[in-house]
Design an enzyme around this catalytic site. Structure first.
Site, PDB file in Angstrom:
ATOM      1  N   TYR A  22      -1.423  -8.685 -10.571  1.00 13.82           N
ATOM      2  CA  TYR A  22      -0.517  -8.861  -9.432  1.00 13.82           C
ATOM      3  C   TYR A  22      -0.031 -10.291  -9.224  1.00 13.82           C
ATOM      4  O   TYR A  22       0.723 -10.555  -8.286  1.00 13.82           O
ATOM      5  CB  TYR A  22      -1.221  -8.368  -8.148  1.00 13.82           C
ATOM      6  CG  TYR A  22      -1.580  -6.891  -8.213  1.00 13.82           C
ATOM      7  CD1 TYR A  22      -0.592  -5.906  -8.239  1.00 13.82           C
ATOM      8  CD2 TYR A  22      -2.908  -6.479  -8.267  1.00 13.82           C
ATOM      9  CE1 TYR A  22      -0.916  -4.568  -8.314  1.00 13.82           C
ATOM     10  CE2 TYR A  22      -3.244  -5.133  -8.332  1.00 13.82           C
ATOM     11  CZ  TYR A  22      -2.251  -4.179  -8.357  1.00 13.82           C
ATOM     12  OH  TYR A  22      -2.556  -2.838  -8.433  1.00 13.82           O
ATOM     13  N   HIS A  97       6.891  -1.477  -6.698  1.00 16.68           N
ATOM     14  CA  HIS A  97       5.537  -1.741  -7.201  1.00 16.68           C
ATOM     15  C   HIS A  97       5.576  -3.007  -8.036  1.00 16.68           C
ATOM     16  O   HIS A  97       6.464  -3.163  -8.886  1.00 16.68           O
ATOM     17  CB  HIS A  97       5.016  -0.570  -8.045  1.00 16.68           C
ATOM     18  CG  HIS A  97       4.927   0.685  -7.265  1.00 16.68           C
ATOM     19  ND1 HIS A  97       3.948   0.897  -6.318  1.00 16.68           N
ATOM     20  CD2 HIS A  97       5.724   1.780  -7.234  1.00 16.68           C
ATOM     21  CE1 HIS A  97       4.146   2.076  -5.754  1.00 16.68           C
ATOM     22  NE2 HIS A  97       5.215   2.632  -6.290  1.00 16.68           N
TER      23      HIS A  97
HETATM   24  C1  DQA Z   1       0.877  -1.193  -6.577  1.00 18.31           C
HETATM   25  C2  DQA Z   1       0.429  -0.190  -7.649  1.00 18.31           C
HETATM   26  C3  DQA Z   1      -0.552   0.805  -7.056  1.00 18.31           C
HETATM   27  O1  DQA Z   1      -0.946   1.742  -8.056  1.00 18.31           O
HETATM   28  C4  DQA Z   1      -1.792   0.089  -6.566  1.00 18.31           C
HETATM   29  O2  DQA Z   1      -2.681   1.008  -5.970  1.00 18.31           O
HETATM   30  C5  DQA Z   1      -1.470  -1.041  -5.655  1.00 18.31           C
HETATM   31  C6  DQA Z   1      -0.311  -1.874  -5.929  1.00 18.31           C
HETATM   32  C7  DQA Z   1       1.781  -2.283  -7.180  1.00 18.31           C
HETATM   33  O3  DQA Z   1       2.428  -2.987  -6.404  1.00 18.31           O
HETATM   34  O4  DQA Z   1       1.804  -2.473  -8.401  1.00 18.31           O
HETATM   35  O5  DQA Z   1      -2.229  -1.336  -4.731  1.00 18.31           O
HETATM   36  O6  DQA Z   1       1.633  -0.505  -5.590  1.00 18.31           O
END
Ligand code: DQA
Length: 141
Positions: A22, A97
């Site tokens: 992330y 995402h």
């Molecule tokens: C997310 C992807 C989801 O699968 C995960 O549970 C997240 C973050 C993303 O921003 O990549 O918490 O939404």
């Protein structure tokens, strides 16, 4: 133009949470750069780790904002209620995402919100949020 950004569970830990997936920027830092980049946009920002609070916020902003950028995080894959809330409101919603959910575990390929959204952006990092905002701005230009 009024745009709401809504982040779901664990996104309050951006910056320290799995930085290889992330990134290392906090959302507060990124939001400050968004406000500088889009000075004419009035932003509201909401993050919650609680499903019902996300539903309530969608209902709250969903009738007087021009667009909503929503990252439902883990609730993407489980929440019928968030999908129903998106269907119930007037404002268009773009699902974002940070990671490429299609390149990860199988369960992340299921979304209960995608079909109710104007579109989905996945895998482009935090840049996905600004791309969604640019889409809303271009739509009214
Ligand atoms: C997310 C992807 C989801 O699968 C995960 O549970 C997240 C973050 C993303 O921003 O990549 O918490 O939404």
């Amino acid at each position: 133009m009024k745009i709401a950004i809504i982040n779901g569970p664990n996104l309050n830990l951006l910056g320290t949470r799995e930085p290889d997936v992330y990134g290392s920027e906090t959302f507060e830092q990124y939001l400050a750069s968004l406000k500088r980049r889009f000075p004419r946009v009035s932003f509201s920002y909401f993050q919650s780790n609680i499903e019902g609070e996300l539903v309530s916020e969608l209902q709250r902003v969903g009738f007087d904002h021009d667009g909503i950028v929503l990252n439902p995080a883990g609730y993407t894959h489980t929440s019928v209620a968030i999908g129903d809330a998106i269907a119930a409101i007037r404002a268009p919603v773009i699902e974002v995402h940070i990671s490429n959910v299609h390149a990860r575990e199988e369960f992340r390929r299921i979304s209960h919100v995608s079909a109710k959204c104007r579109g989905t952006i996945a895998g482009l990092g935090l840049k996905g949020y600004e791309l969604a905002i640019t889409f809303f701005l271009d739509a009214v230009a």
